[in-house]
Design an enzyme around this catalytic site. Structure first.
Site, PDB file in Angstrom:
ATOM      1  N   HIS A 271      91.816  -3.363  32.714  1.00 60.25           N
ATOM      2  CA  HIS A 271      91.320  -2.183  33.365  1.00 60.25           C
ATOM      3  C   HIS A 271      90.074  -2.964  33.932  1.00 60.25           C
ATOM      4  O   HIS A 271      89.064  -3.619  33.412  1.00 60.25           O
ATOM      5  CB  HIS A 271      90.862  -1.127  32.440  1.00 60.25           C
ATOM      6  N   ASP A 328      98.442   3.940  31.963  1.00 62.19           N
ATOM      7  CA  ASP A 328      99.831   3.858  32.167  1.00 62.19           C
ATOM      8  C   ASP A 328     100.444   3.361  31.330  1.00 62.19           C
ATOM      9  O   ASP A 328     101.863   3.451  31.462  1.00 62.19           O
ATOM     10  CB  ASP A 328      99.705   3.108  33.624  1.00 62.19           C
TER      11      ASP A 328
END
Ligand code: CMC
Length: 393
Positions: A271, A328
């Protein structure tokens, strides 16, 4: 060019001040308007969180009732939009269909094109978006199946209505499973906003030119579609299926992800901002077991995902680069257990992120954000005379 600071990918560039979402990537903190994501996921409903993001405070009972009934009043889309679906091939990706039709809404509601309309008119566009996007999303799925599109049922709540339009058929009663409603409601909350991510930043950039709210949200949907952003939830399941079909050889894929000459990345990992853990992924992982259990679904890819996570978290490559599972990584497994086809996963993300996009757009318009227009450093040819090759001989 001496005055220009380069920051490709905006890794360290702040584009705005904002009072919507607080995120501390080192500590894994995410808060909306001061409320922790953990509290919101446990104690609030998605519609309440939408209200909170857009209007800045949690709604009172009366405010929530009014908000919900306003949304219900606008769930229908113009009949001509139904006709437009017939022009799409059944194989059309629902994200493309959704972004096109959200732009198309501006043709049916042209008052939204006026950047100087009053707050009440702006609010009507906001309500229309919240109300119509689930309808358009469900209809794009029905179109892909060759099934008739179902009209919204305004007796139902936001999530129930969407599930019925998705999975119901005109030929039979659709029994809504409360476990499914609860699970989807929570997942939507976990996706509701994430400060200046790629799609929210896109929404603000498009809005900064005074393009309509529909056009801005459509831009956000397109940005979300990419595999490095919201499209990752579809890519995770595809990756897990590939590993399963390949005999479940986890180490092979860990090695592939580490190989600088191989474009393969561990989807659902890493991320830009979280460098410790993604608090949303923590909640979703816990929730994954609970939901699959409740729905009575067994999914081998969940075991593969857990093993893959464990292997990566113990691998120097991932440790050194601070790569952790993101939102996700486990969400797709839940979506699939709920019966959603993989192509719809990113659409679910879009439905969840919609209130965040709207809040970001509204804030940027209210603070009169200047037009977004970054600079560059030119690296092309210097001035040269226009002489064609044959003339030069
Ligand atoms: N698998 C393998 N290596 C990775 C991964 C990954 N998933 N993510 C980052 N790296 C490596 C990358 O190769 C680089 O290594 P090196 O320094 O040796 O060149 C280093 O880690 C830093 O990565 P980066 O690409 O410079 O970091 P970024 O902040 O630009 O990218 C990211 C962030 C999310 C795009 C990236 O981690 C990624 O591609 N992840 C996979 C896609 C994904 O899961 N996206 C969903 C993001 S979260 C929710 C959302 O936004 O929708």
């Amino acid at each position: 060019s001496g005055l220009i600071t380069m920051d490709v990918g905006f890794k360290n560039t702040g584009s705005t001040t904002s009072n919507i979402t607080f995120l501390d990537g080192e500590k894994g903190i995410l808060r909306h308007r001061g409320y922790s994501i953990e509290d919101l996921a446990e104690k609030a409903s998605f519609v309440e969180v939408a209200y909170l993001l857009i209007y800045g405070h949690l709604p009172s009972t009366e405010e929530l009732d009014a908000f919900q009934s306003e949304i219900r009043r606008h769930t229908l889309v113009h009949e001509n939009i139904k006709d437009i679906f017939q022009g799409f091939p059944a194989s059309a990706h629902p994200m493309g269909v959704l972004s096109s039709l959200v732009t198309t809404l501006s043709a049916f509601h042209p008052e939204s094109l006026d950047p100087h309309r009053d707050a009440e008119a702006v609010n009507l566009t906001i309500i229309r978006l919240l109300a119509k996007i689930p309808t358009l999303a469900a209809w794009s799925y029905k179109n892909s199946q060759g099934h008739p599109q179902l009209y919204p049922d305004n007796k139902l709540g936001y999530v129930e209505n969407f599930l019925k339009m998705m999975f119901g058929l005109p030929t039979e009663e659709y029994n809504i499973d409360p476990a499914l409603v609860e699970a989807l409601d929570k997942l939507l909350i976990l996706h509701a906003d994430h400060e200046q991510n790629c799609s929210a930043a896109t929404v603000r950039v498009v809005g900064s030119s005074e393009a309509s709210l529909y056009a801005s949200i459509s831009g956000g949907i397109n940005a979300l579609w990419g595999g490095l952003h919201g499209g990752a939830n579809q890519k995770v399941i595809e990756m897990l299926e590939m590993i399963k079909a390949d005999g479940g050889d986890i180490q092979k894929y860990i090695d592939k992800a580490k190989d600088p000459n191989d474009p393969f990345r561990l989807m659902g990992f890493g991320h830009r901002v979280y460098k410790n853990f993604d608090p949303r992924a923590k909640i979703i992982k816990k929730y994954c077991d609970v939901v699959l259990d409740k729905l009575g679904v067994q999914d081998q890819t969940l075991d593969i995902a857990k093993k893959l996570e464990e292997a990566a978290l113990n691998d120097e490559y991932f440790i050194n680069r601070k790569l952790f599972p993101n939102v996700d990584f486990y969400s797709g497994i839940i979506y699939r257990a709920m019966g959603f086809p993989v192509e719809m996963f990113t659409v679910l993300f879009a439905i969840g992120r919609l209130p965040g996009w709207i809040a970001q757009w509204k804030e940027s318009r209210e603070m009169k954000q200047a037009i977004s227009r970054p600079r560059q450093i030119y690296t092309g040819p210097a001035l040269r005379p226009l002489v064609r090759e044959e003339e030069a001989v």
